[in-house]
Write a protein that holds these residues in place. Structure first.
Motif, PDB file in Angstrom:
ATOM      1  N   ARG A  10      -3.114  -1.159  -2.376  1.00 46.17           N
ATOM      2  CA  ARG A  10      -3.902  -0.846  -3.395  1.00 46.17           C
ATOM      3  C   ARG A  10      -4.769   0.407  -3.322  1.00 46.17           C
ATOM      4  NH1 ARG A  10      -9.317  -1.268  -5.007  1.00 46.17           N
ATOM      5  NH2 ARG A  10      -9.780  -1.241  -7.397  1.00 46.17           N
ATOM      6  N   ASN A  11      -5.194   0.352  -2.047  1.00 44.28           N
ATOM      7  CA  ASN A  11      -6.185   1.665  -1.476  1.00 44.28           C
ATOM      8  C   ASN A  11      -5.374   2.892  -1.456  1.00 44.28           C
ATOM      9  OD1 ASN A  11      -8.539   0.161  -1.497  1.00 44.28           O
ATOM     10  ND2 ASN A  11      -8.723  -0.378   0.738  1.00 44.28           N
ATOM     11  N   ALA A  12      -3.969   2.555  -0.806  1.00 42.19           N
ATOM     12  CA  ALA A  12      -3.156   3.691  -0.529  1.00 42.19           C
ATOM     13  C   ALA A  12      -2.796   4.527  -1.966  1.00 42.19           C
ATOM     14  CB  ALA A  12      -2.030   3.442   0.190  1.00 42.19           C
ATOM     15  N   GLN A  13      -2.458   3.649  -3.071  1.00 38.23           N
ATOM     16  CA  GLN A  13      -2.003   3.909  -4.303  1.00 38.23           C
ATOM     17  C   GLN A  13      -3.345   4.711  -5.154  1.00 38.23           C
ATOM     18  OE1 GLN A  13      -0.970   0.862  -7.023  1.00 38.23           O
ATOM     19  NE2 GLN A  13      -0.596   2.134  -8.577  1.00 38.23           N
ATOM     20  N   LEU A  14      -4.551   4.305  -5.089  1.00 39.22           N
ATOM     21  CA  LEU A  14      -5.698   4.765  -5.902  1.00 39.22           C
ATOM     22  C   LEU A  14      -6.539   5.906  -5.021  1.00 39.22           C
ATOM     23  CD1 LEU A  14      -7.056   1.404  -7.387  1.00 39.22           C
ATOM     24  CD2 LEU A  14      -5.491   3.134  -8.115  1.00 39.22           C
ATOM     25  N   TYR A  15      -6.480   5.768  -3.759  1.00 39.30           N
ATOM     26  CA  TYR A  15      -7.100   6.485  -2.935  1.00 39.30           C
ATOM     27  C   TYR A  15      -6.674   7.209  -1.715  1.00 39.30           C
ATOM     28  CZ  TYR A  15     -10.827   3.070  -4.783  1.00 39.30           C
ATOM     29  OH  TYR A  15     -11.327   2.424  -5.844  1.00 39.30           O
ATOM     30  N   GLY A  16      -5.213   7.266  -2.087  1.00 43.50           N
ATOM     31  CA  GLY A  16      -4.512   7.670  -0.989  1.00 43.50           C
ATOM     32  C   GLY A  16      -4.613   9.109  -0.132  1.00 43.50           C
ATOM     33  N   SER A  17      -5.597  10.102  -0.725  1.00 38.27           N
ATOM     34  CA  SER A  17      -5.690  11.180  -0.010  1.00 38.27           C
ATOM     35  C   SER A  17      -7.127  11.046   0.535  1.00 38.27           C
ATOM     36  CB  SER A  17      -5.645  12.248  -0.864  1.00 38.27           C
ATOM     37  OG  SER A  17      -6.654  12.264  -2.115  1.00 38.27           O
ATOM     38  N   GLU A  18      -8.030  10.069   0.032  1.00 41.55           N
ATOM     39  CA  GLU A  18      -9.284   9.710   0.637  1.00 41.55           C
ATOM     40  C   GLU A  18      -9.326   9.422   1.923  1.00 41.55           C
ATOM     41  OE1 GLU A  18     -11.798  10.470  -1.127  1.00 41.55           O
ATOM     42  OE2 GLU A  18     -10.611  10.993  -3.049  1.00 41.55           O
ATOM     43  N   GLU A  19     -10.487   9.748   2.530  1.00 45.44           N
ATOM     44  CA  GLU A  19     -10.634   9.247   4.038  1.00 45.44           C
ATOM     45  C   GLU A  19     -10.962   7.578   4.154  1.00 45.44           C
ATOM     46  OE1 GLU A  19     -14.082  11.801   6.220  1.00 45.44           O
ATOM     47  OE2 GLU A  19     -14.924   9.718   6.166  1.00 45.44           O
ATOM     48  N   ALA A  20     -10.079   6.840   5.093  1.00 43.81           N
ATOM     49  CA  ALA A  20     -10.219   5.826   5.218  1.00 43.81           C
ATOM     50  C   ALA A  20     -10.922   5.464   6.772  1.00 43.81           C
ATOM     51  CB  ALA A  20      -8.646   5.040   5.422  1.00 43.81           C
ATOM     52  N   LEU A  21     -10.553   6.332   7.482  1.00 45.68           N
ATOM     53  CA  LEU A  21     -11.124   6.142   9.109  1.00 45.68           C
ATOM     54  C   LEU A  21     -11.496   7.679   9.643  1.00 45.68           C
ATOM     55  CD1 LEU A  21     -11.579   4.493  11.644  1.00 45.68           C
ATOM     56  CD2 LEU A  21      -9.250   4.757  11.875  1.00 45.68           C
ATOM     57  N   ARG A  26     -10.915  12.631  14.571  1.00 47.61           N
ATOM     58  CA  ARG A  26      -9.540  12.500  13.889  1.00 47.61           C
ATOM     59  C   ARG A  26      -9.852  11.588  12.576  1.00 47.61           C
ATOM     60  NH1 ARG A  26      -5.016   8.375  16.203  1.00 47.61           N
ATOM     61  NH2 ARG A  26      -3.554   8.291  14.634  1.00 47.61           N
ATOM     62  N   THR A  27      -9.067  12.191  11.309  1.00 49.07           N
ATOM     63  CA  THR A  27      -9.226  11.337  10.281  1.00 49.07           C
ATOM     64  C   THR A  27      -7.965  10.962   9.812  1.00 49.07           C
ATOM     65  OG1 THR A  27     -11.056  12.962   9.802  1.00 49.07           O
ATOM     66  CG2 THR A  27      -9.842  11.798   7.909  1.00 49.07           C
ATOM     67  N   LEU A  28      -7.975   9.617   9.154  1.00 43.07           N
ATOM     68  CA  LEU A  28      -6.874   8.866   8.785  1.00 43.07           C
ATOM     69  C   LEU A  28      -7.348   8.778   7.158  1.00 43.07           C
ATOM     70  CD1 LEU A  28      -5.771   8.408  11.834  1.00 43.07           C
ATOM     71  CD2 LEU A  28      -4.887   6.304  10.645  1.00 43.07           C
ATOM     72  N   THR A  29      -6.442   9.251   6.346  1.00 40.28           N
ATOM     73  CA  THR A  29      -6.552   8.850   5.003  1.00 40.28           C
ATOM     74  C   THR A  29      -5.853   7.437   4.743  1.00 40.28           C
ATOM     75  OG1 THR A  29      -4.328   9.571   4.295  1.00 40.28           O
ATOM     76  CG2 THR A  29      -6.270  11.432   4.274  1.00 40.28           C
ATOM     77  N   TYR A  30      -6.127   7.099   3.642  1.00 38.42           N
ATOM     78  CA  TYR A  30      -5.663   5.588   3.080  1.00 38.42           C
ATOM     79  C   TYR A  30      -4.137   5.655   3.331  1.00 38.42           C
ATOM     80  CZ  TYR A  30     -10.102   3.216   2.128  1.00 38.42           C
ATOM     81  OH  TYR A  30     -11.122   2.327   2.449  1.00 38.42           O
ATOM     82  N   TRP A 222     -12.975  -2.765   1.191  1.00 33.14           N
ATOM     83  CA  TRP A 222     -12.719  -3.444  -0.376  1.00 33.14           C
ATOM     84  C   TRP A 222     -13.243  -2.483  -1.552  1.00 33.14           C
ATOM     85  CZ3 TRP A 222     -11.285  -7.923  -2.265  1.00 33.14           C
ATOM     86  CH2 TRP A 222     -11.749  -8.412  -3.427  1.00 33.14           C
ATOM     87  N   ILE A 223     -14.112  -1.522  -1.144  1.00 32.77           N
ATOM     88  CA  ILE A 223     -14.304  -0.554  -2.141  1.00 32.77           C
ATOM     89  C   ILE A 223     -13.852   0.918  -2.176  1.00 32.77           C
ATOM     90  CG2 ILE A 223     -16.304  -1.739  -3.297  1.00 32.77           C
ATOM     91  CD1 ILE A 223     -16.819   0.933  -0.496  1.00 32.77           C
ATOM     92  N   GLY A 224     -12.963   0.834  -0.959  1.00 29.32           N
ATOM     93  CA  GLY A 224     -12.369   2.401  -0.831  1.00 29.32           C
ATOM     94  C   GLY A 224     -13.250   3.269  -0.107  1.00 29.32           C
ATOM     95  N   GLY A 225     -14.137   2.764   0.448  1.00 27.42           N
ATOM     96  CA  GLY A 225     -15.006   3.546   1.429  1.00 27.42           C
ATOM     97  C   GLY A 225     -14.549   3.837   2.886  1.00 27.42           C
ATOM     98  N   SER A 226     -15.227   4.545   3.663  1.00 25.84           N
ATOM     99  CA  SER A 226     -14.662   5.316   4.686  1.00 25.84           C
ATOM    100  C   SER A 226     -15.544   4.708   5.967  1.00 25.84           C
ATOM    101  CB  SER A 226     -15.098   6.614   4.767  1.00 25.84           C
ATOM    102  OG  SER A 226     -14.593   7.358   6.357  1.00 25.84           O
ATOM    103  N   VAL A 227     -14.860   4.376   7.215  1.00 22.74           N
ATOM    104  CA  VAL A 227     -15.382   3.889   8.246  1.00 22.74           C
ATOM    105  C   VAL A 227     -15.455   4.896   9.376  1.00 22.74           C
ATOM    106  CG1 VAL A 227     -15.159   2.102  10.284  1.00 22.74           C
ATOM    107  CG2 VAL A 227     -14.851   1.266   7.690  1.00 22.74           C
ATOM    108  N   VAL A 228     -16.771   5.079   9.979  1.00 26.47           N
ATOM    109  CA  VAL A 228     -16.493   6.001  11.007  1.00 26.47           C
ATOM    110  C   VAL A 228     -16.727   5.064  12.375  1.00 26.47           C
ATOM    111  CG1 VAL A 228     -17.897   7.814  12.549  1.00 26.47           C
ATOM    112  CG2 VAL A 228     -17.959   7.905   9.717  1.00 26.47           C
ATOM    113  N   LEU A 229     -15.666   5.297  13.196  1.00 30.42           N
ATOM    114  CA  LEU A 229     -15.398   4.147  14.023  1.00 30.42           C
ATOM    115  C   LEU A 229     -15.761   4.888  15.560  1.00 30.42           C
ATOM    116  CD1 LEU A 229     -14.253   1.502  14.857  1.00 30.42           C
ATOM    117  CD2 LEU A 229     -11.997   2.610  15.374  1.00 30.42           C
ATOM    118  N   HIS A 230     -16.755   4.357  16.316  1.00 27.71           N
ATOM    119  CA  HIS A 230     -16.931   4.505  17.665  1.00 27.71           C
ATOM    120  C   HIS A 230     -16.198   3.580  18.718  1.00 27.71           C
ATOM    121  CE1 HIS A 230     -20.833   7.223  17.151  1.00 27.71           C
ATOM    122  NE2 HIS A 230     -19.799   7.537  16.452  1.00 27.71           N
TER     123      HIS A 230
END
Length: 518
Positions: A10-21, A26-30, A222-230
């Motif tokens: 679902r996240n790939a379909q709705l927020y595919g170009s949005e930042e997931a990580l 380095r940035t990964l989109t959904y 769950w809400i299509g937000g982004s995670v900054v991971l350390h």
């Protein structure tokens, strides 16, 4: 939403170009995350992994960790996380108990994984993130050779999703099994109580093998937000990235909050984006809480839960250290039950107790585990008539606020009197010059047990044991006052930030035995 795999789709379909990580620049989109997780699920299937087989991972925080989670979520593999801080014998136990078919690890752990090979007959393939030894496959090589979009199997709602081992502060770790249904509920509940928005970033510094970090990850996704991971906790890096990425929410144990406040960089950074500082895993001393509120404002929130399930939530507006007596008391609570959760305090027969009466905390929630892996006896002891027995002693007041009193196994019985360690610890931490205090029961020939306290002084403090004892005598009944006070620089902890009282007690008893032999 039926499964965690459906959430990823679902996240790939709705927020595919949005930042997931975001990780180390380095940035990964959904869409990136879905594609890489899908290819990995297909590659693992080609190696023989099937639905509900175990897939182990031993790694520090990295993007590949989320890809492994994603592969399992899509295809129904059970992700078995391995704590990288464990010793070889502890890892052997976890690996033998979980019996994974495939073991993914970072190159820095090649030595210890190599030593595991002889004691892990269930593992058919080892996959290395980074430079692979000759007995392991390359993670990126495997990904590059796979052209299928996804494994030809899918996860189901009541499939087992995650196998995480408890911290083991009271004995050998137990494997906690969570279903897709329970983990989806965890993501929904956490995103709601933390009030996350899809255009906000959440910072994860806790290790991804731990339920605290995955709660934040699930809530953000769950809400299509982004995670900054350390990769690991570094206070200066935390402050830098809150400013650089305009982070809105983060989760830390109280010891990490203290490290942030002690950082010399804290007053040079713009932290105005931070809306929520969620602390859990251990109580927050009131003095530290006041420091945090003075610096960050009323953005602190607290929660209570465990690997087996959650829990409660103490909302930001209840953090009033300068309020009235009731406000100050509530700072010692862990708040109200979360959405869809029920909490009771019960006696030894499982009967509910009236308000303000101490007993065992039991909870019912859609986030509760399915069972303990390979441990039906512990499962029956812990899950009773739909209720999770937490092993924690607590009270509920007339307004429904839950207060933790102690672990059942930590309670000290001295001369027939029950002594709750947390009560004594709170008094000690209010004493001038005391930074942190840990209380435990130690053997006593006459009383059965007596109270021992391990105290970490504030920097430059010269407070003495006699001064601490005098302070405790004015605050506590005599039988609760520590009979011995040991000053230490630090105390052992498990990865969640909780004090490892089992190790601390062992060290104390060894030192006492050595002193007696002189």
């Amino acid at each position: 939403m039926e499964t965690l795999g459906k959430l990823l789709d679902r996240n790939a379909q709705l927020y595919g170009s949005e930042e997931a990580l975001v990780f180390s620049g380095r940035t990964l989109t959904y869409d990136d995350l879905r594609q890489r997780a899908g290819r990995l699920s297909a590659a693992l299937y080609r190696l023989g992994l099937r639905r509900q087989d175990r897939l182990a991972i031993l790694a520090m925080n990295c993007p590949e960790y989320l890809e492994v989670y994603g592969a399992g979520h899509l295809a129904g593999y059970i992700i078995s996380t391995v704590n990288f801080r464990l010793t070889l014998p502890e890892m052997e136990f976890v690996t033998q108990d979980s019996a994974p078919t495939i073991f993914i690890f970072e190159a820095q752990y090649a030595g210890i994984v190599g030593a595991l090979r002889a004691s892990a007959p269930s593992i058919r393939h080892f996959i290395c993130i980074g430079d692979a030894p000759d007995w392991a496959l390359s993670y990126e090589g495997l990904m590059a050779s796979e052209f299928e979009n996804k494994a030809p199997i899918v996860s189901l709602t009541d499939d087992y999703a995650h196998l995480m081992y408890s911290s083991g502060t009271t004995g050998r770790p137990k494997g906690v099994i969570k279903t897709h249904r329970a983990e989806l509920a965890r993501g929904e509940i956490f995103s709601g109580m933390l009030r996350l928005m899809s255009d906000e970033r959440s910072l994860v510094v806790m290790p991804l093998f731990h339920t605290g970090a995955t709660s934040i990850m699930l809530a953000a996704h769950w809400i299509g937000g982004s995670v900054v991971l350390h990769r690991k906790f570094d206070p200066n890096a935390v402050l830098r990235d809150i400013e650089a990425y305009r982070v809105a929410m983060t989760h830390m144990a109280p010891t990490l909050v203290r490290a942030i406040l002690d950082s010399p960089d804290i007053d040079t950074r713009d932290l105005s984006s931070l809306k929520t500082l969620f602390y859990a895993a251990a109580p927050m001393p009131v003095a530290l809480l006041k420091r945090a509120i003075d610096r960050f404002g009323t953005i602190l929130a607290n929660g209570y839960g465990m690997t087996e399930g959650g829990g409660t939530f103490l909302q930001k507006h209840y953090h009033r250290p300068d309020g009235n007596e009731m406000d100050r008391r509530r700072l010692f609570s862990v708040g109200h039950p979360t959405a869809h959760a029920e909490i009771r305090v019960v006696d030894g027969d499982g009967e509910p107790l009236p308000p303000e009466t101490a007993g065992e905390i039991v909870l019912k929630s859609p986030t509760v585990m399915a069972c303990y892996w390979n441990n039906s006896v512990a499962t029956r002891q812990t899950l009773r008539d739909g209720w999770l027995s937490t092993g924690d002693v607590g009270v509920i007041d007339k307004d429904g606020f839950v207060y933790l009193v102690d672990r059942k196994k930590d309670m000290i019985i001295s001369g027939g009197e029950n002594i709750y360690c947390q009560e004594v610890e709170q008094v000690l931490m209010n004493c001038d010059g005391v930074r942190e205090a840990v209380v435990l029961g130690v053997p006593d020939d006459y009383w059965g047990e007596n109270v021992a306290a391990f105290v970490i002084r504030e920097p430059h403090s010269t407070v003495t044991s006699d001064e601490i004892t005098a302070y405790c005598n004015a605050q506590l009944a005599r039988y609760k006052v520590p009979k011995s006070i040991v000053f230490v620089e630090d105390v052992p902890r498990v990865t969640s930030g909780k004090v490892d009282k089992r190790t601390l007690k062992s060290v104390y008893l060894e030192q006492a035995a050595s002193a007696a032999a002189l």
